[in-house]
Design a protein around this motif. Sequence first.
Motif, short mmCIF file in Angstrom:
data_model
loop_
_atom_site.label_atom_id
_atom_site.label_comp_id
_atom_site.label_asym_id
_atom_site.label_seq_id
_atom_site.Cartn_x
_atom_site.Cartn_y
_atom_site.Cartn_z
N VAL A 1 22.21 -76.40 -59.57
CA VAL A 1 22.42 -75.83 -58.24
C VAL A 1 21.69 -74.49 -58.11
O VAL A 1 20.91 -74.27 -57.17
CB VAL A 1 23.93 -75.63 -57.97
CG1 VAL A 1 24.15 -74.73 -56.76
CG2 VAL A 1 24.59 -76.98 -57.76
N ILE A 2 21.94 -73.60 -59.05
CA ILE A 2 21.31 -72.28 -58.98
C ILE A 2 19.79 -72.39 -58.96
O ILE A 2 19.13 -71.78 -58.12
CB ILE A 2 21.71 -71.41 -60.19
CG1 ILE A 2 23.22 -71.27 -60.27
CG2 ILE A 2 21.04 -70.04 -60.10
CD1 ILE A 2 23.81 -70.30 -59.34
N GLU A 3 19.27 -73.21 -59.84
CA GLU A 3 17.82 -73.29 -59.92
C GLU A 3 17.23 -73.97 -58.68
O GLU A 3 16.14 -73.62 -58.25
CB GLU A 3 17.41 -74.00 -61.21
CG GLU A 3 17.78 -73.12 -62.40
CD GLU A 3 17.27 -73.65 -63.73
OE1 GLU A 3 16.89 -74.83 -63.79
OE2 GLU A 3 17.29 -72.87 -64.71
N GLY A 4 17.96 -74.91 -58.12
CA GLY A 4 17.51 -75.55 -56.89
C GLY A 4 17.37 -74.56 -55.74
O GLY A 4 16.52 -74.71 -54.87
N VAL A 5 18.23 -73.57 -55.75
CA VAL A 5 18.20 -72.57 -54.68
C VAL A 5 17.24 -71.43 -55.01
O VAL A 5 16.50 -70.96 -54.15
CB VAL A 5 19.61 -71.99 -54.44
CG1 VAL A 5 19.56 -70.87 -53.42
CG2 VAL A 5 20.55 -73.09 -53.99
N LEU A 6 17.24 -71.02 -56.25
CA LEU A 6 16.50 -69.82 -56.66
C LEU A 6 15.00 -70.05 -56.80
O LEU A 6 14.21 -69.12 -56.62
CB LEU A 6 17.06 -69.32 -58.00
CG LEU A 6 17.38 -67.84 -58.09
CD1 LEU A 6 18.22 -67.37 -56.95
CD2 LEU A 6 18.05 -67.56 -59.42
N ARG A 7 14.65 -71.28 -57.14
CA ARG A 7 13.23 -71.57 -57.39
C ARG A 7 12.36 -71.13 -56.20
O ARG A 7 12.64 -71.46 -55.06
CB ARG A 7 13.04 -73.07 -57.64
CG ARG A 7 11.59 -73.45 -57.81
CD ARG A 7 11.40 -74.85 -58.42
NE ARG A 7 12.49 -75.77 -58.14
CZ ARG A 7 13.40 -76.16 -59.04
NH1 ARG A 7 13.33 -75.72 -60.27
NH2 ARG A 7 14.35 -76.99 -58.70
N PRO A 8 11.30 -70.39 -56.51
CA PRO A 8 10.40 -69.92 -55.45
C PRO A 8 9.71 -71.10 -54.77
O PRO A 8 9.34 -72.07 -55.43
CB PRO A 8 9.36 -69.08 -56.21
CG PRO A 8 9.92 -68.83 -57.55
CD PRO A 8 10.83 -69.97 -57.84
N GLU B 1 29.89 -79.12 -66.45
CA GLU B 1 29.87 -78.22 -65.29
C GLU B 1 28.71 -77.24 -65.36
O GLU B 1 28.14 -76.87 -64.35
CB GLU B 1 31.19 -77.43 -65.20
CG GLU B 1 32.30 -78.22 -64.54
CD GLU B 1 33.68 -77.62 -64.84
OE1 GLU B 1 33.77 -76.40 -65.00
OE2 GLU B 1 34.65 -78.40 -64.93
N TRP B 2 28.39 -76.84 -66.56
CA TRP B 2 27.24 -75.93 -66.71
C TRP B 2 25.97 -76.58 -66.22
O TRP B 2 25.16 -75.97 -65.53
CB TRP B 2 27.08 -75.48 -68.16
CG TRP B 2 25.73 -74.86 -68.39
CD1 TRP B 2 24.67 -75.42 -69.04
CD2 TRP B 2 25.27 -73.59 -67.90
NE1 TRP B 2 23.59 -74.58 -69.01
CE2 TRP B 2 23.93 -73.45 -68.31
CE3 TRP B 2 25.86 -72.56 -67.16
CZ2 TRP B 2 23.16 -72.31 -68.00
CZ3 TRP B 2 25.09 -71.44 -66.86
CH2 TRP B 2 23.77 -71.32 -67.28
N GLU B 3 25.79 -77.85 -66.55
CA GLU B 3 24.58 -78.55 -66.11
C GLU B 3 24.48 -78.59 -64.60
O GLU B 3 23.43 -78.36 -64.02
CB GLU B 3 24.56 -79.99 -66.68
CG GLU B 3 24.19 -80.06 -68.15
CD GLU B 3 22.88 -79.34 -68.47
OE1 GLU B 3 21.90 -79.54 -67.73
OE2 GLU B 3 22.84 -78.58 -69.45
N VAL B 4 25.62 -78.90 -63.97
CA VAL B 4 25.65 -78.92 -62.51
C VAL B 4 25.32 -77.54 -61.96
O VAL B 4 24.47 -77.38 -61.08
CB VAL B 4 27.03 -79.37 -61.99
CG1 VAL B 4 27.09 -79.26 -60.48
CG2 VAL B 4 27.35 -80.78 -62.44
N PHE B 5 26.03 -76.55 -62.50
CA PHE B 5 25.84 -75.18 -62.05
C PHE B 5 24.39 -74.76 -62.15
O PHE B 5 23.80 -74.23 -61.20
CB PHE B 5 26.72 -74.26 -62.90
CG PHE B 5 26.60 -72.81 -62.57
CD1 PHE B 5 27.21 -72.30 -61.44
CD2 PHE B 5 25.89 -71.95 -63.39
CE1 PHE B 5 27.11 -70.95 -61.13
CE2 PHE B 5 25.78 -70.61 -63.08
CZ PHE B 5 26.39 -70.11 -61.96
N ARG B 6 23.81 -75.04 -63.28
CA ARG B 6 22.43 -74.64 -63.54
C ARG B 6 21.48 -75.32 -62.54
O ARG B 6 20.57 -74.70 -62.01
CB ARG B 6 22.09 -75.04 -64.97
CG ARG B 6 20.66 -74.90 -65.35
CD ARG B 6 20.54 -75.14 -66.84
NE ARG B 6 19.20 -75.55 -67.21
CZ ARG B 6 18.84 -76.81 -67.36
NH1 ARG B 6 19.70 -77.79 -67.15
NH2 ARG B 6 17.61 -77.11 -67.72
#
Lengths: 108, 108
Positions: free
Chosen positions: B98-105, B91-96
């Motif tokens: 997702v967050i990075e996909g959205v947060l990445r500039p 789940e951490w891998e998925v979470f990470r």
Amino acid sequence: MKADALRGHLDPMILAVVEHEPLHGYAIMEALQERSGGELDLPTGTLYPALRRLERAGYLASEWSTVGGRKRRTYQLTSAGQKTLAAGRGEWEVFRTVIEGVLRPRTN
Amino acid sequence: MKADALRGHLDPMILAVVEHEPLHGYAIMEALQERSGGELDLPTGTLYPALRRLERAGYLASEWSTVGGRKRRTYQLTSAGQKTLAAGRGEWEVFRTVIEGVLRPRTN
DNA sequence: GTCTACATGTAGCGTTTCTACATGTTGCCT
DNA sequence: AGGCAACATGTAGAAACGCTACATGTAGAC
């Protein structure tokens, strides 16, 4: 995805989505869904209150408009929001390092 | 580190720390601190309730002992806990992602 | 004899996400 | 004409969980 795990990370995500162009709530929802590869499906009861919170905090500014007979409230990032977003990205790096430092399997 | 950001991620971290050797609460605290490079400083009011919660859920089993006149409650991972830990890592891998996909500039 | 580190725990607060409900428009399908 | 899906925004109340603050006690160092 385990929904509640977002806690504390949703704010920077929303700010990131409106970083380069103002969007209205529904469009923000779609953008998040798309950027997360469909993994993120925010209920409206989460998103709209979050937007108002971010506006109250001074990170977003909103403006009403009507498009095709539908009322939209469009949000854009303020300069305070920009700073907060930058800080949020930094904090994410720290957070990620911490979690992975602990979670990584050890052969011990 | 932004304290509340841990929400939902603390459980797998605790399980990871006792993965290879049983530890008592205080030692778990120290291990978390060490593995996180000093970034993670859990208050006892967070850790101890979390341990009881994890035991109640069947992921940890505990046992009292006395070492040098001090009472310790030592926790070890159960097989259910092992499964949950593995799931948590996934789940951490998925979470990470997702967050990075959205947060990445984006240059957009 | 006082202070720090070791060791465990409870009570209650605060924040934020969730579920469920509420309302209304536009456009497509039958 | 009627209904349904997508578009669009919002509120009320519950639940989860990490936090602060408090409470208690031992061992060892200075």
